[in-house]
Design a protein around this motif. Structure first.
Motif, mmCIF file in Angstrom:
data_model
loop_
_atom_site.group_PDB
_atom_site.id
_atom_site.type_symbol
_atom_site.label_atom_id
_atom_site.label_comp_id
_atom_site.label_asym_id
_atom_site.label_seq_id
_atom_site.Cartn_x
_atom_site.Cartn_y
_atom_site.Cartn_z
ATOM 1 N N ASP A 193 -0.139 15.147 -2.598
ATOM 2 C CA ASP A 193 -1.537 15.592 -2.522
ATOM 3 C C ASP A 193 -1.721 16.716 -1.510
ATOM 4 O O ASP A 193 -2.759 17.373 -1.474
ATOM 5 N N GLY A 194 -0.712 16.946 -0.669
ATOM 6 C CA GLY A 194 -0.737 18.097 0.220
ATOM 7 C C GLY A 194 -1.605 17.960 1.437
ATOM 8 O O GLY A 194 -1.673 18.883 2.254
ATOM 9 N N SER A 195 -2.275 16.836 1.600
ATOM 10 C CA SER A 195 -3.166 16.682 2.751
ATOM 11 C C SER A 195 -2.453 15.976 3.887
ATOM 12 O O SER A 195 -1.582 15.141 3.666
ATOM 13 N N ASP A 196 -2.839 16.304 5.114
ATOM 14 C CA ASP A 196 -2.255 15.675 6.297
ATOM 15 C C ASP A 196 -3.094 14.461 6.659
ATOM 16 O O ASP A 196 -3.744 14.400 7.693
ATOM 17 N N ALA B 115 -2.973 18.017 -6.819
ATOM 18 C CA ALA B 115 -2.595 17.918 -8.224
ATOM 19 C C ALA B 115 -3.616 18.619 -9.109
ATOM 20 O O ALA B 115 -4.814 18.498 -8.908
ATOM 21 N N LYS B 116 -3.096 19.347 -10.093
ATOM 22 C CA LYS B 116 -3.973 20.024 -11.037
ATOM 23 C C LYS B 116 -4.401 19.078 -12.156
ATOM 24 O O LYS B 116 -5.401 19.298 -12.811
ATOM 25 N N VAL B 117 -3.593 18.026 -12.390
ATOM 26 C CA VAL B 117 -3.831 17.175 -13.539
ATOM 27 C C VAL B 117 -5.015 16.257 -13.328
ATOM 28 O O VAL B 117 -5.873 16.105 -14.184
ATOM 29 N N VAL B 118 -5.090 15.604 -12.184
ATOM 30 C CA VAL B 118 -6.152 14.658 -11.888
ATOM 31 C C VAL B 118 -6.673 14.963 -10.493
ATOM 32 O O VAL B 118 -5.900 15.018 -9.542
ATOM 33 N N GLY B 119 -7.948 15.160 -10.350
ATOM 34 C CA GLY B 119 -8.522 15.425 -9.038
ATOM 35 C C GLY B 119 -8.391 14.235 -8.122
ATOM 36 O O GLY B 119 -8.185 13.112 -8.561
ATOM 37 N N ARG B 120 -8.528 14.467 -6.792
ATOM 38 C CA ARG B 120 -8.350 13.407 -5.810
ATOM 39 C C ARG B 120 -9.308 12.246 -6.058
ATOM 40 O O ARG B 120 -8.925 11.093 -6.075
ATOM 41 N N ARG B 121 -10.578 12.544 -6.295
ATOM 42 C CA ARG B 121 -11.539 11.470 -6.545
ATOM 43 C C ARG B 121 -11.227 10.796 -7.865
ATOM 44 O O ARG B 121 -11.289 9.572 -7.991
ATOM 45 N N GLY C 73 -1.987 11.206 6.811
ATOM 46 C CA GLY C 73 -1.220 10.038 7.228
ATOM 47 C C GLY C 73 -0.728 9.205 6.070
ATOM 48 O O GLY C 73 -0.366 8.050 6.250
ATOM 49 N N GLN C 74 -0.716 9.778 4.871
ATOM 50 C CA GLN C 74 -0.325 9.040 3.687
ATOM 51 C C GLN C 74 0.705 9.841 2.905
ATOM 52 O O GLN C 74 0.617 11.065 2.830
ATOM 53 N N TYR C 75 1.662 9.133 2.315
ATOM 54 C CA TYR C 75 2.563 9.750 1.354
ATOM 55 C C TYR C 75 2.135 9.278 -0.017
ATOM 56 O O TYR C 75 2.411 8.149 -0.421
ATOM 57 N N ASP C 76 1.437 10.141 -0.726
ATOM 58 C CA ASP C 76 0.862 9.762 -2.008
ATOM 59 C C ASP C 76 0.594 11.005 -2.827
ATOM 60 O O ASP C 76 0.772 12.125 -2.373
ATOM 61 N N GLY C 77 0.170 10.797 -4.041
ATOM 62 C CA GLY C 77 -0.125 11.919 -4.914
ATOM 63 C C GLY C 77 -0.273 11.468 -6.340
ATOM 64 O O GLY C 77 -0.554 10.302 -6.622
ATOM 65 N N THR C 78 -0.078 12.409 -7.252
ATOM 66 C CA THR C 78 -0.185 12.130 -8.669
ATOM 67 C C THR C 78 1.119 12.518 -9.341
ATOM 68 O O THR C 78 2.024 13.085 -8.723
ATOM 69 N N GLY C 79 1.207 12.235 -10.621
ATOM 70 C CA GLY C 79 2.414 12.583 -11.337
ATOM 71 C C GLY C 79 2.186 12.652 -12.827
ATOM 72 O O GLY C 79 1.154 12.223 -13.346
ATOM 73 N N ASP D 131 10.433 16.047 0.874
ATOM 74 C CA ASP D 131 9.147 16.290 0.239
ATOM 75 C C ASP D 131 8.293 15.054 0.440
ATOM 76 O O ASP D 131 8.711 14.098 1.100
ATOM 77 N N GLU D 132 7.099 15.053 -0.106
ATOM 78 C CA GLU D 132 6.175 13.968 0.203
ATOM 79 C C GLU D 132 6.611 12.628 -0.378
ATOM 80 O O GLU D 132 6.300 11.584 0.163
ATOM 81 N N ALA D 133 7.357 12.644 -1.458
ATOM 82 C CA ALA D 133 7.855 11.394 -2.035
ATOM 83 C C ALA D 133 9.198 10.977 -1.461
ATOM 84 O O ALA D 133 9.615 9.830 -1.626
ATOM 85 N N ASN D 134 9.883 11.901 -0.810
ATOM 86 C CA ASN D 134 11.201 11.642 -0.211
ATOM 87 C C ASN D 134 11.203 12.282 1.169
ATOM 88 O O ASN D 134 11.830 13.320 1.390
#
Length: 713
Positions: free
Chosen positions: A452-455, A62-68, A457-463, A533-536
């Motif tokens: 979040d595009g990372s492998d 995500a460009k809006v909020v960094g992972r940390r 083992g999680q389906y997660d991210g920002t919005g 996609d990662e959310a679906n």
């Protein structure tokens, strides 16, 4: 699919029956084909209305909020966000360890609430999948019926007689197919006393199960069916057993009892009210609508009113000739084809050829004040027009009312509204009246999710919540504020939000502040028009034909998800940024693709097709299901969202054959679980004379009912 067409043709030998091919050929839904026909006109047999070429989650950081920053921001407003959602069947590695929430204010608050919680927050042994024609509760609990279809609601109501139904009688009785259940104090702002107000939606009718043969004409059936839609408000009283409730016989001592029906006047308010496209011959002002239809879920507001969502309204309109070419794109996007229920023969406003604007007057969020029976209910245009499952309110940290909503269609969107004014904290009449204006002005948003595009083992991210409009300004190119609100789906398409898998109930958790959305299923997920996609993430799911039958593969997402959202901006719920994860990937625990918040899959109940959600005082999530494809009856489940047992799905009850579990609502200091049993016995081939269920077993035909479950002392 038209259930009946043309004028009455005299006495029928059989009640209205769907065409054989309409039922028999339908196999794409998780529900019984008979339910699909009567509720939504076999919507999933038609191309999804959202044909826009956008909206899948981009698998990039995500460009809006960094992972940390995401993980730190999720702590705002109470507690850490647990991120987790392994789905082995979709390319992720299955996780074997449990996800434990870090200590934080939300977790600690949930622990304190649980320590003080009532009976329904305690441990219980899960109900096993079954096909019983009964409400089956966890051991040590029981349930009772509070009110049934046909029971009197207003004083002087005619006694129910299945062989002598009339529209006039139905407008005084409890309507058919109860869905949303709300329970409010008899006096606004006060705790629940010995008496309370029960508010219920009546979503749709099934003429096959309602009417004996050789009794009614086509038009009589239609008129009675119309009258069985709407809402009921009735006074209830505590029963002898703690946690139980019962219906009070309507009289002069129940002045707030009320039946809202097809003749009830609703006032349109907000920016689109009075627009030319909302005007009809009967209402040249475009501000007064008769009735509400397809009412599904809803929610109670902090100021003591009830919100109700108009969902499958598109299936109520027929045509006698050509459709208005001005609305070709608009009708298509809303699934309006002129093949409804044949109601135009008893009410010409349901004829699209005659009244092309009438469907624009449905698909709104309705607000009803149960404490003011003489006050007409309203339809809020500011909350947008789509297939509303429901609407639920939380007050943001800076004092604004924030409403979360889902559009129940394959490939449609999640929405949020933030009021322009702040919530009036006064509990008197002036404060309540001020708050009843909150939903007429503010900002309407639609959600865009980014993986979040990372492998990992999680389906997660920002919005991000994308602005659609305020009450004065549109943010959609080429569309006015009224355009955006009347044709919200088309407006949202232009902003490229995320296509979701039938977002239904979307509710804020009052303990941890996170938002939980039931994504029921999507048989089209994985097709070229709707890629995973990662959310679906699922293009196929495992299903069963019966409890204990082998698991087999079916295309699309057949079992659904539960999405968890944490608002991460500095304004909390009123801000535009959030973090998300799939807390549950539903299905059979034996299936590789399922995920239960990281909890041990050998200790959870199978769950399929989450529909409605609710919370107890400990913040536990309660889920009702609609369309179980794991071979069992539908039911209600409890799921902790914090601590070592986060994701432990346990089935609390199952509903009878052919029925859907609706509600649920935990109330009365966690002693009572209210729920609705909708469409019992709705199984292909059933008729009034040949029923598949007789629940609640008071008659030789089924009666949809509201129930309450409690500890069996």
């Amino acid at each position: 699919m038209t259930l009946s067409t043309g004028p009455s043709v005299g006495r029928r030998l059989l009640p209205i029956t769907p065409r054989h091919d309409a039922v028999g050929a339908h196999s794409r839904s998780s529900r019984d084909p008979m339910t699909c026909l009567f509720r939504c006109g076999n919507a999933c047999d038609h191309p999804e209305p959202n044909r826009s070429d956008h909206g899948h989650v981009q698998d990039e950081i995500a460009k809006v909020v960094g992972r940390r920053g995401l993980l730190q921001s999720a702590l705002l407003g109470g507690g850490a966000l647990v991120i987790g959602g392994s789905v082995a069947g979709a390319g992720r590695a299955a996780a074997a360890t449990s996800a434990v929430a870090p200590s934080g204010t939300a977790t600690a608050g949930a622990a304190r609430a649980a320590a003080k919680g009532g009976d329904l927050t305690r441990s219980f042994t899960a109900v096993r999948p079954n096909k019983r024609d009964a409400v089956t509760t966890a051991a040590g609990h029981t349930s009772s019926v509070v009110v049934r279809w046909g029971d009197p609601v207003v004083p002087g109501a005619v006694a129910f007689d299945a062989a002598a139904q009339t529209p006039a009688a139905a407008r005084t009785q409890f309507g058919y197919n109860c869905d949303y259940v709300g329970v409010l104090p008899l006096v606004p702002g006060k705790p629940l006393g010995d008496d309370a107000l029960l508010v219920v939606n009546h979503e749709y009718t099934d003429e096959n199960l309602m009417f004996p043969a050789e009794t009614y004409t086509d038009d009589e059936i239609k008129a009675v069916a119309i009258a069985n839609h709407g809402m009921s408000v009735l006074q209830i009283r505590r029963g002898a057993a703690p946690g139980s409730w019962k219906r009070i016989t309507p009289s002069s001592k129940t002045p707030k009892n009320r039946r809202i029906h097809a003749g009830t006047g609703f006032r349109l308010d907000g920016p689109a009210a009075g627009d030319e496209r909302l005007r009809t011959a009967a209402d040249p002002t475009g501000t007064l609508v008769r009735g509400t239809f397809g009412n599904c879920a809803g929610g109670m507001t902090p100021w003591g009113t009830v919100l109700s969502g108009e969902e499958n309204f598109n299936g109520y309109f027929d045509k006698s000739g050509e459709l208005d070419p001005r609305y070709t794109a608009e009708y298509a996007r809303y699934g309006i084809a002129g093949s409804g229920k044949g109601w135009r023969s008893v009410d010409p406003r349901f004829d699209l050829t005659v009244e092309p604007h009438e469907p624009h007057r449905f698909g709104w969020i309705v607000e009803v004040d149960p404490h003011a029976p003489k006050m007409g209910p309203r339809k809020h245009t500011m909350l947008g027009r789509f297939k509303h499952e429901g609407a639920n309110v939380i007050v943001s940290a800076n004092g604004h009312a924030v409403v979360y909503m889902g559009d129940d269609e394959r490939g449609d969107y999640l929405y949020k509204f933030v009021s322009a004014a702040k919530v009036d904290k006064r509990t008197n009449l002036a404060g309540r009246n001020a708050n009843k204006e909150l939903l007429t002005a503010g900002t309407l948003y639609v959600a865009k999710l980014t993986g979040d595009g990372s492998d990992d083992g999680q389906y997660d991210g920002t919005g991000r919540w994308l602005k659609l409009c305020t009450d004065t300004t549109s943010f959609v190119p080429g569309m006015s504020v009224a355009d955006v609100l009347i044709f919200t789906r088309l407006a949202a398409d232009k902003l490229a939000p995320t296509k979701m898998d039938r977002p239904e109930d979307v509710e804020p958790n009052p303990v941890n502040g996170r938002i939980y959305a039931a994504l029921t299923n999507n048989s089209d997920r994985g097709k070229s028009t709707m890629p995973v996609d990662e959310a679906n993430p699922l293009a196929s799911s495992m299903v069963r034909t019966a409890p204990g039958a082998p698991l087999t593969s079916a295309s699309g997402n057949r079992n659904g998800y539960v999405l968890e959202i944490a608002e991460t901006g500095r304004l909390g719920h009123a801000d535009r940024y959030f973090a998300w994860n799939l807390m549950l990937v539903c299905g059979d625990p034996a299936a590789a693709e399922t995920w239960f918040g990281g909890f041990d899959k050998s200790q959870v109940s199978p769950i399929s097709c989450p529909d409605n959600v609710s919370f107890d005082s400990a913040g536990n999530l309660w889920i009702s299901t609609d369309g179980n494809v794991l071979g069992s009856n539908d039911g209600i489940f409890r799921v902790p969202v914090e601590g070592a047992r986060r994701g432990q799905v346990l089935q609390f009850l199952t509903v009878p054959l052919g029925a859907e579990a609706c509600g649920p609502l935990v109330t009365d200091s966690d002693r009572s679980l209210f729920f609705a049993v909708q469409h019992p016995g709705e199984i292909t081939g059933a008729t009034f004379e040949k029923q598949s269920s007789t629940w609640p077993h008071t008659d030789d035909f089924p009666r949809p009912s509201v129930c309450v479950a409690y500890v069996d002392r």
